[in-house]
Design a protein around this motif. Structure first.
Motif, PDB file in Angstrom:
ATOM      1  N   MET A 181      41.759 -19.183 -37.942  1.00  0.00           N
ATOM      2  CA  MET A 181      42.881 -18.466 -36.942  1.00  0.00           C
ATOM      3  C   MET A 181      42.513 -17.530 -36.330  1.00  0.00           C
ATOM      4  O   MET A 181      42.392 -17.194 -35.101  1.00  0.00           O
ATOM      5  CB  MET A 181      44.139 -18.620 -37.450  1.00  0.00           C
ATOM      6  CG  MET A 181      45.195 -20.251 -37.591  1.00  0.00           C
ATOM      7  SD  MET A 181      47.013 -19.110 -38.063  1.00  0.00           S
ATOM      8  CE  MET A 181      47.437 -19.153 -36.742  1.00  0.00           C
ATOM      9  N   ARG A 182      42.179 -16.997 -36.886  1.00  0.00           N
ATOM     10  CA  ARG A 182      41.327 -14.889 -36.699  1.00  0.00           C
ATOM     11  C   ARG A 182      40.099 -15.427 -35.862  1.00  0.00           C
ATOM     12  O   ARG A 182      39.702 -15.061 -34.770  1.00  0.00           O
ATOM     13  CB  ARG A 182      41.353 -14.243 -37.858  1.00  0.00           C
ATOM     14  CG  ARG A 182      42.231 -13.527 -37.498  1.00  0.00           C
ATOM     15  CD  ARG A 182      42.480 -12.525 -38.941  1.00  0.00           C
ATOM     16  NE  ARG A 182      43.880 -11.695 -38.902  1.00  0.00           N
ATOM     17  CZ  ARG A 182      43.880 -10.917 -39.951  1.00  0.00           C
ATOM     18  NH1 ARG A 182      43.194 -10.598 -40.733  1.00  0.00           N
ATOM     19  NH2 ARG A 182      45.669 -10.668 -40.481  1.00  0.00           N
ATOM     20  N   GLN A 183      39.349 -16.619 -36.193  1.00  0.00           N
ATOM     21  CA  GLN A 183      38.246 -16.893 -35.700  1.00  0.00           C
ATOM     22  C   GLN A 183      37.915 -17.836 -34.604  1.00  0.00           C
ATOM     23  O   GLN A 183      37.045 -17.427 -33.599  1.00  0.00           O
ATOM     24  CB  GLN A 183      36.924 -17.572 -37.068  1.00  0.00           C
ATOM     25  CG  GLN A 183      36.676 -16.803 -37.807  1.00  0.00           C
ATOM     26  CD  GLN A 183      36.343 -15.240 -37.823  1.00  0.00           C
ATOM     27  OE1 GLN A 183      35.080 -15.038 -37.596  1.00  0.00           O
ATOM     28  NE2 GLN A 183      37.346 -14.687 -38.729  1.00  0.00           N
ATOM     29  N   LYS A 184      39.065 -18.446 -34.348  1.00  0.00           N
ATOM     30  CA  LYS A 184      39.402 -19.148 -33.211  1.00  0.00           C
ATOM     31  C   LYS A 184      38.967 -20.545 -33.216  1.00  0.00           C
ATOM     32  O   LYS A 184      39.201 -22.109 -33.541  1.00  0.00           O
ATOM     33  CB  LYS A 184      39.123 -18.932 -31.977  1.00  0.00           C
ATOM     34  CG  LYS A 184      40.317 -17.545 -31.613  1.00  0.00           C
ATOM     35  CD  LYS A 184      40.922 -17.310 -30.401  1.00  0.00           C
ATOM     36  CE  LYS A 184      41.195 -15.974 -30.438  1.00  0.00           C
ATOM     37  NZ  LYS A 184      42.176 -14.945 -30.841  1.00  0.00           N
ATOM     38  N   LEU A 185      37.529 -20.665 -33.493  1.00  0.00           N
ATOM     39  CA  LEU A 185      36.479 -21.626 -33.737  1.00  0.00           C
ATOM     40  C   LEU A 185      35.659 -21.184 -34.803  1.00  0.00           C
ATOM     41  O   LEU A 185      35.176 -19.864 -35.075  1.00  0.00           O
ATOM     42  CB  LEU A 185      35.784 -22.035 -32.359  1.00  0.00           C
ATOM     43  CG  LEU A 185      36.562 -22.655 -31.515  1.00  0.00           C
ATOM     44  CD1 LEU A 185      35.958 -22.813 -30.489  1.00  0.00           C
ATOM     45  CD2 LEU A 185      37.323 -24.009 -31.828  1.00  0.00           C
ATOM     46  N   SER A 240      31.428 -29.561 -29.110  1.00  0.00           N
ATOM     47  CA  SER A 240      31.270 -29.077 -27.994  1.00  0.00           C
ATOM     48  C   SER A 240      29.715 -28.820 -28.188  1.00  0.00           C
ATOM     49  O   SER A 240      28.896 -29.224 -29.155  1.00  0.00           O
ATOM     50  CB  SER A 240      31.164 -27.660 -28.922  1.00  0.00           C
ATOM     51  OG  SER A 240      30.913 -26.730 -29.334  1.00  0.00           O
ATOM     52  N   ALA A 241      28.654 -28.127 -27.323  1.00  0.00           N
ATOM     53  CA  ALA A 241      27.458 -28.273 -26.590  1.00  0.00           C
ATOM     54  C   ALA A 241      26.971 -27.891 -28.650  1.00  0.00           C
ATOM     55  O   ALA A 241      25.577 -27.274 -28.530  1.00  0.00           O
ATOM     56  CB  ALA A 241      27.045 -27.603 -25.099  1.00  0.00           C
ATOM     57  N   LYS A 242      27.408 -26.635 -28.810  1.00  0.00           N
ATOM     58  CA  LYS A 242      27.520 -25.485 -30.482  1.00  0.00           C
ATOM     59  C   LYS A 242      27.480 -26.591 -31.286  1.00  0.00           C
ATOM     60  O   LYS A 242      27.021 -26.300 -32.140  1.00  0.00           O
ATOM     61  CB  LYS A 242      28.037 -24.703 -30.090  1.00  0.00           C
ATOM     62  CG  LYS A 242      28.192 -23.724 -28.751  1.00  0.00           C
ATOM     63  CD  LYS A 242      28.968 -22.195 -29.084  1.00  0.00           C
ATOM     64  CE  LYS A 242      29.087 -21.170 -28.227  1.00  0.00           C
ATOM     65  NZ  LYS A 242      30.358 -20.609 -28.428  1.00  0.00           N
ATOM     66  N   GLY A 243      27.986 -27.513 -31.333  1.00  0.00           N
ATOM     67  CA  GLY A 243      27.990 -28.521 -32.506  1.00  0.00           C
ATOM     68  C   GLY A 243      29.728 -28.738 -32.809  1.00  0.00           C
ATOM     69  O   GLY A 243      29.768 -28.908 -32.062  1.00  0.00           O
ATOM     70  N   LEU A 244      29.571 -29.546 -34.307  1.00  0.00           N
ATOM     71  CA  LEU A 244      30.746 -29.518 -34.740  1.00  0.00           C
ATOM     72  C   LEU A 244      31.443 -28.608 -34.730  1.00  0.00           C
ATOM     73  O   LEU A 244      30.956 -27.470 -35.478  1.00  0.00           O
ATOM     74  CB  LEU A 244      30.294 -30.309 -35.981  1.00  0.00           C
ATOM     75  CG  LEU A 244      32.048 -30.961 -36.163  1.00  0.00           C
ATOM     76  CD1 LEU A 244      32.535 -31.694 -34.834  1.00  0.00           C
ATOM     77  CD2 LEU A 244      31.614 -31.813 -37.652  1.00  0.00           C
ATOM     78  N   GLN A 245      32.860 -27.719 -34.022  1.00  0.00           N
ATOM     79  CA  GLN A 245      33.764 -27.031 -34.659  1.00  0.00           C
ATOM     80  C   GLN A 245      34.941 -27.455 -35.520  1.00  0.00           C
ATOM     81  O   GLN A 245      35.148 -27.907 -34.870  1.00  0.00           O
ATOM     82  CB  GLN A 245      32.964 -25.665 -33.272  1.00  0.00           C
ATOM     83  CG  GLN A 245      32.585 -25.531 -33.310  1.00  0.00           C
ATOM     84  CD  GLN A 245      32.336 -24.930 -31.568  1.00  0.00           C
ATOM     85  OE1 GLN A 245      32.693 -24.499 -30.769  1.00  0.00           O
ATOM     86  NE2 GLN A 245      31.929 -23.770 -31.782  1.00  0.00           N
ATOM     87  N   TYR A 246      35.247 -26.170 -35.764  1.00  0.00           N
ATOM     88  CA  TYR A 246      36.718 -26.927 -36.372  1.00  0.00           C
ATOM     89  C   TYR A 246      37.614 -25.251 -35.836  1.00  0.00           C
ATOM     90  O   TYR A 246      37.160 -24.027 -35.387  1.00  0.00           O
ATOM     91  CB  TYR A 246      36.797 -26.643 -37.646  1.00  0.00           C
ATOM     92  CG  TYR A 246      35.987 -27.617 -38.902  1.00  0.00           C
ATOM     93  CD1 TYR A 246      36.284 -29.082 -38.862  1.00  0.00           C
ATOM     94  CD2 TYR A 246      34.350 -27.348 -38.881  1.00  0.00           C
ATOM     95  CE1 TYR A 246      35.749 -29.879 -39.362  1.00  0.00           C
ATOM     96  CE2 TYR A 246      33.770 -28.331 -38.976  1.00  0.00           C
ATOM     97  CZ  TYR A 246      33.957 -29.379 -39.115  1.00  0.00           C
ATOM     98  OH  TYR A 246      33.641 -30.485 -39.618  1.00  0.00           O
TER      99      TYR A 246
END
Length: 108
Positions: free
Chosen positions: A41-45, A80-86
């Motif tokens: 949560m602190r990292q956001k993604l 996203s353009a950066k790849g798979l994020q969580y």
């Protein structure tokens, strides 16, 4: 931390679409799960490579963990353009910033 996290995840019931994940639910999670979800949560993604570094595991192990978290409904995948994020799908009816004391309580 990884082994403890896996043991605790086995005890966590999946979050279904009719139950929203919120800060109150988060407080009821076992300590290692709560700490890891709070970190996300602190990292956001996050991407698998950052999870790999955080947990000091290899990439396939980290990917399997993230897949489990997606199955449990604790994180959502986002392409996203950066790849798979969580990200953690914590919902709120209001758009407000979580007070610092809440973060401290989650870390305990």
């Amino acid at each position: 931390m990884y082994a403890q996290l896996i043991r605790e995840l086995e005890q966590v019931s999946p979050i279904t679409r009719d139950v929203e994940l919120n800060v109150t639910n988060l407080l009821s999670f076992p300590p290692a799960v709560r700490q890891f979800i709070t970190w996300i949560m602190r990292q956001k993604l996050v991407q698998v490579n950052s999870v790999t570094s955080f947990l000091d595991q290899d990439e396939p192990t980290s990917q399997a963990l993230m897949d489990l978290l997606v199955q449990k409904g604790l994180v959502e995948e986002e392409r996203s353009a950066k790849g798979l994020q969580y990200q953690v799908p914590v919902r709120s009816s209001r758009n407000y910033r979580v007070p610092e004391r809440i973060w401290k309580a989650l870390d305990e």
